[in-house]
Design a protein around this motif. Structure first.
Motif, PDB file in Angstrom:
ATOM      1  N   MET A 101      12.190 -18.087  36.137  1.00 29.70           N
ATOM      2  CA  MET A 101      11.526 -17.399  35.736  1.00 29.70           C
ATOM      3  C   MET A 101       9.965 -18.659  35.926  1.00 29.70           C
TER       4      MET A 101
ATOM      5  N   PHE B 278       5.482 -15.078  21.578  1.00 27.45           N
ATOM      6  CA  PHE B 278       6.884 -15.136  21.565  1.00 27.45           C
ATOM      7  C   PHE B 278       7.372 -14.531  20.093  1.00 27.45           C
TER       8      PHE B 278
ATOM      9  N   VAL C  56      17.348 -12.179  19.170  1.00 25.73           N
ATOM     10  CA  VAL C  56      16.922 -11.766  19.689  1.00 25.73           C
ATOM     11  C   VAL C  56      14.766 -12.984  20.307  1.00 25.73           C
TER      12      VAL C  56
ATOM     13  N   LEU D 106       8.986 -11.100  23.925  1.00 27.57           N
ATOM     14  CA  LEU D 106       7.665 -11.733  24.456  1.00 27.57           C
ATOM     15  C   LEU D 106       6.239 -11.056  23.057  1.00 27.57           C
TER      16      LEU D 106
ATOM     17  N   ILE E 132       0.397 -11.783  25.607  1.00 25.24           N
ATOM     18  CA  ILE E 132       0.453 -12.565  26.428  1.00 25.24           C
ATOM     19  C   ILE E 132      -1.288 -12.988  26.814  1.00 25.24           C
TER      20      ILE E 132
ATOM     21  N   GLN F 164      -3.501 -10.703  24.777  1.00 25.16           N
ATOM     22  CA  GLN F 164      -2.168  -8.702  25.336  1.00 25.16           C
ATOM     23  C   GLN F 164      -1.443  -8.889  24.740  1.00 25.16           C
TER      24      GLN F 164
ATOM     25  N   ARG G  49       1.218  -7.365  23.569  1.00 24.28           N
ATOM     26  CA  ARG G  49       2.844  -6.760  24.702  1.00 24.28           C
ATOM     27  C   ARG G  49       4.430  -6.011  23.868  1.00 24.28           C
ATOM     28  N   ILE G  50       4.391  -5.084  24.485  1.00 25.60           N
ATOM     29  CA  ILE G  50       5.537  -4.438  23.506  1.00 25.60           C
ATOM     30  C   ILE G  50       6.801  -4.023  24.858  1.00 25.60           C
ATOM     31  N   LYS G  51       8.026  -4.289  24.184  1.00 23.07           N
ATOM     32  CA  LYS G  51       9.075  -4.526  24.856  1.00 23.07           C
ATOM     33  C   LYS G  51       9.717  -2.028  24.180  1.00 23.07           C
TER      34      LYS G  51
ATOM     35  N   LYS H  65      15.668  -0.641  19.439  1.00 24.46           N
ATOM     36  CA  LYS H  65      15.244  -2.211  20.756  1.00 24.46           C
ATOM     37  C   LYS H  65      13.659  -2.060  20.371  1.00 24.46           C
TER      38      LYS H  65
ATOM     39  N   GLU I 296       2.081   3.031  27.256  1.00 19.17           N
ATOM     40  CA  GLU I 296       3.388   2.089  28.161  1.00 19.17           C
ATOM     41  C   GLU I 296       3.873   3.171  28.832  1.00 19.17           C
TER      42      GLU I 296
ATOM     43  N   VAL J  84       5.432   9.287  30.832  1.00 15.58           N
ATOM     44  CA  VAL J  84       5.751  10.779  30.522  1.00 15.58           C
ATOM     45  C   VAL J  84       7.030  11.364  31.410  1.00 15.58           C
ATOM     46  N   GLY J  85       7.845  11.954  30.876  1.00 15.37           N
ATOM     47  CA  GLY J  85       8.814  12.415  31.656  1.00 15.37           C
ATOM     48  C   GLY J  85       8.419  13.754  32.224  1.00 15.37           C
ATOM     49  N   GLU J  86       9.185  14.224  33.310  1.00 15.81           N
ATOM     50  CA  GLU J  86       9.386  15.943  33.621  1.00 15.81           C
ATOM     51  C   GLU J  86      10.248  16.617  33.792  1.00 15.81           C
TER      52      GLU J  86
ATOM     53  N   GLN K 250      12.955  19.054  35.259  1.00 15.18           N
ATOM     54  CA  GLN K 250      12.757  19.616  36.108  1.00 15.18           C
ATOM     55  C   GLN K 250      14.344  21.030  36.184  1.00 15.18           C
TER      56      GLN K 250
ATOM     57  N   PHE L 233       9.738 -11.674  31.331  1.00 17.77           N
ATOM     58  CA  PHE L 233       8.850 -11.712  32.263  1.00 17.77           C
ATOM     59  C   PHE L 233       7.637 -10.490  32.887  1.00 17.77           C
TER      60      PHE L 233
ATOM     61  N   LYS M 262      12.448   6.051  37.657  1.00 22.22           N
ATOM     62  CA  LYS M 262      11.227   7.050  37.734  1.00 22.22           C
ATOM     63  C   LYS M 262      10.426   5.527  37.411  1.00 22.22           C
TER      64      LYS M 262
END
Lengths: 556, 556
Positions: A34, A50, A404, A407, A410, A413, A415-417, A424, A549, A552-554, A556, B223, B304
């Motif tokens: 990385m 972080f 853990v 980030l 950055i 800005q 950031r979300i995981k 999580k 972030e 959106v699901g679809e 089916q 990353f 997705k």
């Protein structure tokens, strides 16, 4: 194990980490791939933030002790890749450009800032233990070592604190885990962090020397079975503790006492014949350490052999002004045996008129852990000191803590995981954290806010929200507000950062903080979770970012 | 981490242990108190024999991999107390005589002999892994470090072997545990011994450098989320793999492929819009490593977003002669996702006519262990490589192996350690051990005999007895006899000892021995115990000694 010198370049000299194997190569390869990709994209100097945190308290409990910070800072202060290390990294990254090596060569942590909760603090899930800011290329390279240094340290310190909790304040707790630990450094770190978490001493000599931890230890079963006959004791002389008199034949004196015990009307019947090699071993050990005689009494049979043999030697020592320390039990029913032993000691004190004999230390070992100590407490026992090894140092009940390093920002800005598992999802933004205390002096709740929000104020009502559960929120009027993150590293700006306190001070902080927790958070069975929250403003922002972030699901 | 020089004094130069913290002070204090007491009694030079063995296989299995021997021998070869260490020891032993320091100063392992089963062997309870002989004062000082070096090494090697067994020979196994291991050296030793136990590679760079273990790794979620827009990619040029052509705008090419995938009739409907920052991160990573593009695809949504983004980049690379390696999944239902991904890759191969696209590597990580891999196997999956961390390196299912170090003989007198728990009674005498093989080439039984008994002979019927259970015995006609203990250290007599083979050879031995075990010993559920026995003569002697030493009870 020479302390490294690089630390000097960045202000006050800081030695390197305790273990010289902690180098920038103690790293996952992907941190270097990385770093290369960041560098290749010209992103390596982008300012990143972080958070290092865990998601769940270990051992089914509701608290964790934070440890490992000092080692992280010492690592940081000495962070420098050698030419040999750089060559190795280059060979690991096939196709990488030579100029990347120059970048690695120039790398240090002068651009990094570390904010952390003080080591030894009681901490809770989701609240950052450390916030690490700096050029993304460098900070990314710190992830693996920081996690490694914090995860086990915090886990084992917490385990020690839990053992202390169940054993009670008055007991002596000894860490005996070196032989069963996960490697040499698993042993040495365990000794360090068990002491931090409230243990009194260790058997590990290296840890004693490195960290100034009190050392304890006596002898093993092998020592007892290595003796066979009285003839093996060549020098039978014992000088009295005041140096005024001399016992020319300590061996005979011990034998006399043994006979006396065996024929005492009130003691007779407990044993018939004791093991002779055990008696010789005890006698020999007492001659070596008359001031510190503590014997392992279960090699043959505790009540039939070990205890009468021990008492004979202890009484002989007593004749010449020495007080034996006590015994260790390493097998059998420790509740029953410790009680029997105590009764016997008290009978000896009474019948043979030896003041203090009944109060000798009874040490217990043999695969002890939280559960067995709890069970002993429930049965009733006479143990004064617990020697705990395997279950303590390997954290057998839960061998890993899941810290853990995520980030959260950055280039300014946030950031979300995201994750399908809501526990999580990371809490974005560069944040501040506060601990709010209630009227009774207990901590009530930890709250995270955005970096630029005004801090909570004493006496002012404040809304604390669960970060992910809309319906969980509470107003709090704090009686005291403590900002949790303090600066431990700010590149070259040396004067700005907190001192790294000595281990004893960290230990004191830990013990005090644990004592100051509301008892229902601490109990072993069904403890109450301590509340961790975010400000209303941060809550809204997290959920705005999340919606933004998430795909959106679809249907089916 | 300079290799120590002392080893030279005792014949061939041997470097010190990998971890410089492995010194004579990595020791329980009681080893030094005993050394002093032995010395004080004039017993320190008595010839003693200690066995190092364990009592129970770990993880509910019926086998163990022996590891850690090389580190023990390197420790031994360099065993020397420094003046500073001696001063420290003296301060730990109040009242000790100054002459003891001279004794410690002169101490080395020139009088010690070590016989051991070769490292990487499959081993069983009660059979000595190592037999250590020498002056009791010195050998006692080796106990703690030997146990420390063998316990975790053998435990984690066994854990690795078990993971290999459940994953199958064809899978790639990667050790990813550095961040969760029990300390820095917990991480480095785990990497070493997981490789020994049959893993293919590690993420741990330090372990790669120290031991020549293959390294693997790609990038993390951080990353991916560090990228936001295409503008961040400054250099968009990609030279083709043969160097003949150049793609001036790789970013646009990727975008073109993404659109093509999105509008392909056979692929459409699987996704609508992919996450743009993820696409940018993948593109950027591919530009850095066009030959080794392997992407983590679960930061937003695997099917997705991650997979179409990955495929767009992989197809763009393909245009310029590069084969992408594959993907990593780090969350979700790995059985389902790996199958979906494989199907998608195969569809791309078929529809877009890209040979080999369907065979790309699918790596899975996320808290994997024996159970989850077994469950994946039962459900059916398309994972080629498993990245295993926490559960592997911390041996989460059982965090410690209980090797012990017991005195079995002193001054030619056999010694036994009794216990009310019969599994804890030691097998006395200086012994030899043999592995007997049957007609089908499988090992049948290990047998221990007295030192001077004639060895078992091929084709000759032999009675093998359970050491403690009178009724368990069996006749065996061995087709092959292997003596287990070989000499790895004989003081100065250098030529007499076995070479320490390189890690790769130890690993090969381990893999071969595991493959050569009868399958019912190896299965996860209810494995058959492998038989461990003693000769008829040794059986009789054990029980003679036992009766002799055990106190006779008195019913009251």
């Amino acid at each position: 194990m020479e302390p490294k010198e690089n630390g000097k370049q960045l202000g006050r000299t800081l030695d390197g980490p305790t273990n010289p194997m902690v180098t920038p190569l103690l790293n996952d390869l992907y941190q270097f791939t990385m770093a290369y990709a960041y560098w290749k994209a010209g992103k390596h100097n982008e300012r990143s933030v972080f958070d290092l945190y865990f998601r769940k308290n270990p051992f089914g409990g509701e608290y964790t002790v934070f440890a490992g910070l000092e080692e992280c800072i010492k690592f940081l202060a000495n962070f420098k890749l050698s030419d040999e290390e750089i060559d190795f990294v280059r060979d690991c990254l096939p196709g990488s450009e030579e100029a990347f090596c120059d970048y690695l060569r120039g790398l240090d942590c002068s651009g990094v800032e570390v904010y952390a909760i003080p080591e030894g603090s009681v901490v809770f899930p989701k609240v950052p233990l450390m916030r690490v800011e700096g050029p993304v290329g460098v900070v990314q390279l710190l992830e693996t070592s920081f996690l490694n240094l914090v995860n086990f340290a915090s886990l084992v310190a917490t385990n020690a604190a839990r053992h202390r909790f169940v054993a009670g304040k008055s007991k002596i707790l000894l860490e005996f885990g070196a032989r069963r630990a996960q490697g040499p450094d698993g042993a040495i770190s365990a000794s360090k962090y068990c002491y931090l978490g409230g243990f009194d001493a260790t058997s590990n000599v290296a840890a004693g020397k490195l960290f100034g931890i009190p050392l304890r230890g006596t002898h093993s079963h092998a020592f007892v079975s290595s003796f066979m006959s009285t003839d093996e004791i060549v020098d039978k002389v014992l000088h009295s503790s005041d140096g005024k008199t001399t016992c020319e034949d300590f061996v005979s004196l011990v034998q006399t006492w043994l006979t006396k015990i065996q024929y005492s009307p009130s003691l007779r019947g407990i044993f018939s014949e004791t093991n002779h090699s055990e008696l010789v071993a005890f006698t020999s050990y007492a001659l070596a350490f008359p001031k510190a005689f503590l014997a392992l009494v279960d090699t043959y049979d505790v009540m039939k052999s070990g205890i009468p043999n021990f008492c004979a030697v202890a009484l002989a020592l007593n004749d010449f002004g020495y007080k034996a320390l006590g015994i260790r039990l390493d097998s059998g029913d420790l509740a029953y045996l410790s009680t029997e032993v105590r009764n016997f000691f008290c009978t000896v004190e009474r019948e043979l008129k030896v003041p203090g004999f009944g109060e000798m230390i009874i040490t217990a070992s043999n695969d002890l852990n939280e559960e067995t100590i709890d069970a002993l407490n429930k049965q009733g026992h006479e143990v004064d000191a617990f020697g705990i090894g395997t279950y303590l140092v390997t954290c057998y009940a839960q061998a890993a803590l899941g810290c853990v390093f995520k980030l959260v920002e950055i280039n300014n800005q946030p950031r979300i995981k995201l994750s399908e598992d809501v526990t999580k999802v990371s809490i974005p933004c560069k944040k501040r954290s506060y601990r709010l205390y209630g009227k009774e002096g207990y901590p009530l709740v930890d709250i995270m806010t955005g970096e630029n929000e005004p801090p909570p104020k004493v006496g002012e009502r404040l809304l604390c929200r669960h970060p992910f559960n809309e319906s969980k929120r509470a107003y709090v009027v704090p009686q005291r507000v403590e900002e949790l993150l303090k600066c431990y590293w700010r590149g070259n700006a040396d004067e700005a950062r907190e001192e790294l306190p000595p281990l004893n001070e960290i230990r004191d902080r830990c013990i005090k903080q644990l004592e100051n927790m509301r008892p229902d958070h601490m109990r072993r069975l069904n403890p109450t979770p301590y509340k961790v929250s975010v400000s209303a403003k941060l809550y809204d922002f997290i959920h705005f970012l999340w919606l933004n972030e998430a795909p959106v699901g679809e249907l089916q």
